[in-house]
Design an enzyme around this catalytic site. Sequence first.
Site, PDB file in Angstrom:
ATOM      1  N   LEU A 127      41.307  38.834  40.799  1.00 53.85           N
ATOM      2  CA  LEU A 127      42.666  39.284  41.110  1.00 53.85           C
ATOM      3  C   LEU A 127      43.673  38.176  40.838  1.00 53.85           C
ATOM      4  CD1 LEU A 127      44.875  40.961  42.502  1.00 53.85           C
ATOM      5  CD2 LEU A 127      43.994  40.160  44.703  1.00 53.85           C
ATOM      6  N   ASP A 128      43.543  37.091  41.565  1.00 52.76           N
ATOM      7  CA  ASP A 128      44.473  35.967  41.471  1.00 52.76           C
ATOM      8  C   ASP A 128      43.633  34.709  41.637  1.00 52.76           C
ATOM      9  OD1 ASP A 128      46.375  34.000  41.755  1.00 52.76           O
ATOM     10  OD2 ASP A 128      47.267  34.803  43.574  1.00 52.76           O
ATOM     11  N   PRO A 129      43.045  34.199  40.583  1.00 53.66           N
ATOM     12  CA  PRO A 129      43.358  34.454  39.171  1.00 53.66           C
ATOM     13  C   PRO A 129      42.596  35.639  38.586  1.00 53.66           C
ATOM     14  CG  PRO A 129      41.726  32.711  39.301  1.00 53.66           C
ATOM     15  CD  PRO A 129      42.042  33.115  40.730  1.00 53.66           C
ATOM     16  N   ASP A 132      46.492  38.846  37.717  1.00 51.72           N
ATOM     17  CA  ASP A 132      47.798  38.192  37.494  1.00 51.72           C
ATOM     18  C   ASP A 132      47.956  37.739  36.045  1.00 51.72           C
ATOM     19  OD1 ASP A 132      45.856  36.227  37.787  1.00 51.72           O
ATOM     20  OD2 ASP A 132      47.122  34.857  38.942  1.00 51.72           O
ATOM     21  N   THR A 157      51.993  36.813  44.657  1.00 50.56           N
ATOM     22  CA  THR A 157      50.860  37.626  45.095  1.00 50.56           C
ATOM     23  C   THR A 157      50.624  37.396  46.583  1.00 50.56           C
ATOM     24  OG1 THR A 157      49.841  37.329  42.916  1.00 50.56           O
ATOM     25  CG2 THR A 157      48.430  38.186  44.654  1.00 50.56           C
TER      26      THR A 157
END
Lengths: 445, 445
Positions: A127-129, A132, A157
């Site tokens: 997700l993040d990373p 994004d 985020t």
Amino acid sequence: MNNILIIGAGRSATACIKYVLEKAAERNWFVTVADADPKLAEAKVAGHPNGRGTWLDVMKVNDRRELIGRTDVVVSLLPAHLHLEVAHDCIKLKKHLITASYVSQEMHRLADVARSQELIFMGEMGLDPGIDHMSAMQQINAIKAKGGKITAFRSYTGGLVAPESDDNPWHYKITWNPRNVVLAGQGTAQYLENGKHKYIPYNRLFKEYRLIDIPGMGKFEAYANRDSLLYREAYGLAGIPNILRGTLRYRGFCDAWNALVKIGLTDGAYPIMGSEDMTYHEMLEGYLGPSFANGSVKERIATFVKQGVDSEVIQKLDWLGLFSKKKIRLKDATPALILEQLLLDKWKLNPQDKDMIIMQHEFEYELGREKRQQISTLVMKGEDSENTAMSKLVGLPLGIFAKQVMGGHIVKAGVNIPVMPEVYEPVLNELKEYGVIFKDEEKAL
Amino acid sequence: MNNILIIGAGRSATACIKYVLEKAAERNWFVTVADADPKLAEAKVAGHPNGRGTWLDVMKVNDRRELIGRTDVVVSLLPAHLHLEVAHDCIKLKKHLITASYVSQEMHRLADVARSQELIFMGEMGLDPGIDHMSAMQQINAIKAKGGKITAFRSYTGGLVAPESDDNPWHYKITWNPRNVVLAGQGTAQYLENGKHKYIPYNRLFKEYRLIDIPGMGKFEAYANRDSLLYREAYGLAGIPNILRGTLRYRGFCDAWNALVKIGLTDGAYPIMGSEDMTYHEMLEGYLGPSFANGSVKERIATFVKQGVDSEVIQKLDWLGLFSKKKIRLKDATPALILEQLLLDKWKLNPQDKDMIIMQHEFEYELGREKRQQISTLVMKGEDSENTAMSKLVGLPLGIFAKQVMGGHIVKAGVNIPVMPEVYEPVLNELKEYGVIFKDEEKAL
């Protein structure tokens, strides 16, 4: 290729395992889920005919290599520092590797050997990373394709609790690594504003937050992430005068967290000797210098953090139990660990609680003589404490990308992060089927 | 025993080498001084018939072992993290080892094997740690011997510039490791006050200093050292309700240093990307948040650190060159490294400058129904920038103790610090000949 190995069966693996097992039935793959807790691995496979759960102590080299040797693609959901061992095995045994973790310098050093052996080592595919990178790159390339010149990129985020499950004064619950929740932001954040380097050291990171409007959701606080400049080149934004990555929290969080930082409770480098026999109240009293000598510990802490004793900040501290006369019961623990133990209890996601992920990219760009702004927003809620939005948004990109690799659709060998269209387009496309849809707003500035 | 090896010939080794060579002539020892810079080693030996300077790359195992093999006692003045390699050699080759560094946990683990081989591994045999342990223990044992019950022990040390060489607004020059000067105090300081644990996190360590009267010298600022509780047991002070170790600075230092901490300039964990092309002025501007938007960078920094633009604090920052438009010229350096480079230049000890060490112990004790206070103070100045008080007070205890070991007078084998009378009495006695004399003041409280 028809064998896939998923290492790690914890909460963040749930959605990935589910997705891969679904696809396995269609495509005749066999899925091995390995974990230090074989019961957990078996439970996640749940008797699926195309899968099995098995025991793996990842530090046992022979066991690890035997499992990896029998597979085609490895998805590692291990803690970041354990990926490197797996990566070396993958080089030795010529297997592809996919992770959701930041690509370390040590991992980057394997780039040449991975490329020469035509191995795909994809990191930051969560997700993040992860999402994004992919969603930002899709927008950046679209703006460039229509001739736009990007002058600002800001990306926020937050891994939050959904409003309907938000029942505590902090408006926060733990949906990821609790240690990272406590240590978040230590160091100096850096970003670019009007072409100038900006720095925010930890001691004022939670004081200098900004308010971000999330369409349909209201305003959220955002504090700067450590190094916003890190992906400038990877994103093709070298020379951009404004770049910022930030973390979102509900309003009121940052002021209260700043009080914890100021008191000194997020320090993870130093043990408090004798903490097991101390009460939280005694510990807090220990942080009060001689200039805060009068009144109760609660009153003195309030004076010290420049808040009223009935303020929301002090109420939040009180609600955590920091003024309580209960014993800490952790031997010679760091303040950060003592705080983490408290938060694990107080910020626990209850079984029916829903989490919520918000991700928002803000672009400013020039199109001819016009200045325009585009905002892309993703809001996604989980189903319950097991099937969290966090788990989905970390696990689905891993699963979808693994499917691409298994199908032979990916030829980009070497150590990479997902910033190439041939990688992010199929992943983002399929994510839409799972409700991962960014809403775009565009206007002239 | 007649061979002694001194590893390291830098500034802190000068007095040790000089002392050992003097004694070598009388006692027919041979002294080998080894350094990565053989010219420096030779210069320090200065043609003395009982010594030679030689080249040693301490990471080259065979060279190191060959030198150690030919000696009886090893004095290591290496940086602390390199002692362990030397210690393992000393175990293997059955040699005694003396250092001025803190005894690490890894070193402590060698205690049993050193003891079983009757080897003396003495650490913390310099100034601080070293003379602080020895002089405090002498007083503690004297107070106990007359029936006193110690209720408070506070100990302060400062490595300072002598008043006659003090010609800068910070009233400070660098006489020891500059990196440690910049990073000093990071973490959380802890001490005991009236039986209660007290903590001061780094973000307010230089704000919460106290003023200490040094007889004959006036008042100095003292900030708390990291872990004042560390030596409670070793000193025989378990259960003492007041214990504090602190660092001394001239007045005005802490407020100005606190401004550097608050801005964020002492962070050594994070590089400033592109720092080589940046000016100090630009770097400082980068630390200013949006709430400090008006005026010059100097004015805005003044507002930010809550000082007048003509205040002493801002004058000190200005004098360092932090508002200058000179380029930093250090590639991707941490703020701490950038600051260290500035300080190395601005706080340089000139050839004729004298440094000054102050060490003061404060004891409070009960003798029958009487409450008494004793203050023991050492003030010692150096001769010039080469023959510093720092070098003398670090090097002489090492040399004197090495002489004791060479003479076979020490039988305390194992890994130790100098808290035993049989160790500290001869060292403190001989130190008096070199002017290391504590003045005692005693009064009823």
